[in-house]
Design an enzyme around this catalytic site. Structure first.
Site, PDB file in Angstrom:
ATOM      1  N   GLU A 330       7.311   3.268   8.700  1.00 47.96           N
ATOM      2  CA  GLU A 330       8.221   2.159   8.406  1.00 47.96           C
ATOM      3  C   GLU A 330       9.674   2.591   8.511  1.00 47.96           C
ATOM      4  OE1 GLU A 330       9.813  -0.469   4.705  1.00 47.96           O
ATOM      5  OE2 GLU A 330       7.681   0.038   4.637  1.00 47.96           O
ATOM      6  N   SER A 466       2.677   5.919   0.848  1.00 47.59           N
ATOM      7  CA  SER A 466       3.902   6.123   0.077  1.00 47.59           C
ATOM      8  C   SER A 466       3.908   5.298  -1.197  1.00 47.59           C
ATOM      9  CB  SER A 466       5.116   5.769   0.934  1.00 47.59           C
ATOM     10  OG  SER A 466       6.302   5.875   0.185  1.00 47.59           O
ATOM     11  N   SER A 538      -2.524  -0.705  -0.135  1.00 48.63           N
ATOM     12  CA  SER A 538      -3.534  -0.611   0.921  1.00 48.63           C
ATOM     13  C   SER A 538      -4.902  -0.226   0.372  1.00 48.63           C
ATOM     14  CB  SER A 538      -3.088   0.401   1.984  1.00 48.63           C
ATOM     15  OG  SER A 538      -2.819   1.663   1.405  1.00 48.63           O
TER      16      SER A 538
END
Length: 572
Positions: A330, A466, A538
């Protein structure tokens, strides 16, 4: 005498292939005229429907000054002589190109990344979140494997309660199994961006059984989701660090001389861009190959919102400070997108922001030169420390801790106040809308749950996730050695031992064994264990339920209440 002018409209289809005019063995610009009106007239004989032609550049083409416009078309040409070619295919047959076409193609590189999105306005999003009634929930139960991975009665009941206040954290929910109690934050697991990306991937596989379907890199940072997609036929073009895969599935660095999957791509292939987004270099590469980029771009709209903020800051004359991990997909995508509009530098944390602040405050040229050493490889080319640190604005990697981003902004404001007497040199005002609300509400909900009495906490997610690591950091601050970062129930080895993932920075980590319980009794008699469980953005619900099942298995059945009884407590 002034050279005559020419207007040319380059018409691209949804696969970013260029319409050219074939005459014998020659390929020429398809739509030209002495002015734009005539060129558009030529365009409309072949494609009555098209986006408004927009001028992108001028160049000298076969002795004429040529104004080049782009348009996107959505149908087959009505004129037989008009054919589509990928840009790579045109580059491979230079001898067939007219001088004018060759000259125009030679100037396209800086604009390639814009071609897939010609139909979108600056304020439009590539892929908006679907409302609840349009979600494709069937993909989470298409077979037993998907059901076990994605579905959980317990998580479903908790989330039904949380939907009453979707964007704000509420009190945690306690699942009382008797011998063990689970404290579950009101918000956890999949965010909307992840749901969008997962549904897009499964739908694309189902809709295209005869085509190769690739993901640019990992769909999300969860190995079980990625493995399930691989089992269904998806393939990855590169690792999460951008190392390309070879045709035999190995990272290129470990397989010298083996052809890359990238090199086998054709316009018939599908490449999905994950929720993290993609760098401009990767998008340009896909455009040149004639791949349909936009239709399969699953970039999270909250990530894209950061890009839009950076664009605004750049146009206002600010240098953009990106709070993010340099190696994260990202942040790489945000940096790549930002550099089109502004100079930028990436800082990993508040400590690095302080180093940057010292450089900004310093009037010593030698001291300011430390910037190039401390931030090597993390700033845009041509960065001038004396010029580009005079006005700054901060954006962030959406998966990091909001309070740390706010701390960086406030520190920079203090630096500029001390230097100039005010903080107008820091852009954005009190703006917080580039901070992902889903990440923040998960963090807020976890903080509320950590106020409960707890024996242990499990944070579930991929090792390279993350946002999961940020959740673990919060737990570790509260529970010291009794917070565990794990991927699944397999990491819980026994009633007293856990395989904990220890993140060491730069995307690397190691697995350490850790003892589980603080104690077995309180005042000489057994007391219920209280275990906090949460998942990163996720983490599928099914894995959370599997962890609960695993821990329950360490207790005698006669000491446990049934799932049905616990669901009844929740009103389910």
């Amino acid at each position: 005498m002034e050279s005559p002018t020419l207007s040319a409209v380059l018409a691209f289809n949804a696969s970013n292939q260029l319409a050219v005019r074939a005459s014998g063995l020659r390929l020429d610009l398809a739509f030209t005229g002495t002015d734009l009106t005539r060129a558009v007239g030529e365009l409309e004989t072949a494609f009555p429907g098209h986006t408004p032609p927009t001028e992108y550049f001028s160049t000298l083409a076969d002795g004429r000054n040529c104004h080049v416009c782009f348009a996107q078309v959505s149908s087959a040409p009505l004129v037989p002589a008009i054919v589509f070619y990928s840009l790579d295919a045109l580059a491979a047959q230079q001898t067939k190109l007219t001088p004018a076409l060759a000259a125009v193609l030679g100037q396209l590189e800086p604009y390639l990344v814009e071609i897939p999105y010609l139909h979108l306005g600056e304020n439009d999003f590539i892929y908006k979140f679907r409302p609840a009634q349009e979600r494709n929930t069937a993909i989470y139960a298409q077979d037993a494997t998907a059901g076990a991975l994605y579905q959980s009665q317990l998580c479903g009941a908790i989330k039904a309660i949380a939907r009453q206040h979707e964007r704000s954290a509420a009190a945690p929910v306690t699942l009382d199994f008797g011998a063990v109690q689970y404290v579950i934050p009101s918000h956890f697991g999949f965010c909307l961006g992840v749901k969008n990306a997962i549904e897009r991937a499964y739908e694309t596989l189902a809709e295209n059984p005869t085509r190769r379907v690739f993901m640019l890199s990992e769909l999300i940072h969860n190995p079980f989701v990625n493995e399930d997609l691989l089992r269904r036929g998806l393939r990855y073009l590169q690792t999460d660090k951008g190392v390309p895969y070879t045709i035999d599935g190995r990272a290129a660095s470990a397989a010298a001389g083996v052809p890359l999957l990238w090199d086998t791509l054709t316009p018939e292939d599908i490449v999905i861009i994950p929720a993290f987004g993609a760098t401009d270099d990767d998008k340009r590469r896909l455009v040149r190959k004639g791949i349909a980029v936009c239709h399969y771009d699953a970039t999270c709209m909250l990530v894209e919102k950061v890009w839009k903020a950076a664009r605004v800051y750049g146009r206002e004359g600010y240098t953009v400070i990106i709070h993010g991990k340099q190696e994260h997909e990202e942040t790489k995508a945000t940096f790549s997108n930002t550099r089109r509009y502004a100079h930028a530098v990436t800082v990993r944390n508040l400590e690095e922001a302080r180093q940057l602040g010292d450089i900004i405050a310093s009037g010593d040229p030698v001291g300011r030169q430390k910037f190039y050493e401390l931030f090597a490889g993390r700033h845009t080319p041509g960065f001038d420390v004396t010029q580009h640190l005079e006005r700054v604005a901060v954006v962030n990697q959406t998966t990091l801790l909001m309070n740390e981003t706010l701390g960086i902004i406030e520190h920079l404001r203090a630096v500029f106040r001390a230097k100039f007497g005010d903080d107008t040199h820091v852009g954005g005002g009190g703006r917080r809308d580039t901070l992902c609300y889903a990440t923040q509400v998960n963090q807020d909900a976890l903080s509320r749950a950590l106020a409960e009495p707890l024996d242990a906490a499990f944070v579930l997610g991929g090792k390279n996730s993350s946002n999961t690591y940020q959740l673990y950091r919060l737990c570790e601050q509260q529970l010291d050695g009794h917070a565990f970062f794990i991927q699944s129930e397999r990491n819980i080895l026994s009633r007293s031992a856990v395989e904990h993932h220890h993140y060491v920075g730069g995307g690397a980590g190691r697995t350490d064994p850790r003892a589980l319980w603080v104690d077995e009794t309180l005042g000489g008699s057994p007391v219920p264990k209280r275990v906090l469980i949460t998942g990163g953005a996720s983490c599928p619900d099914g894995i959370i339920q599997q962890v609960i099942t695993r821990i329950n298995g360490f207790f005698p059945p006669d000491q446990l209440r049934s799932v049905a009884d616990v669901l009844s407590d929740l009103g389910a």
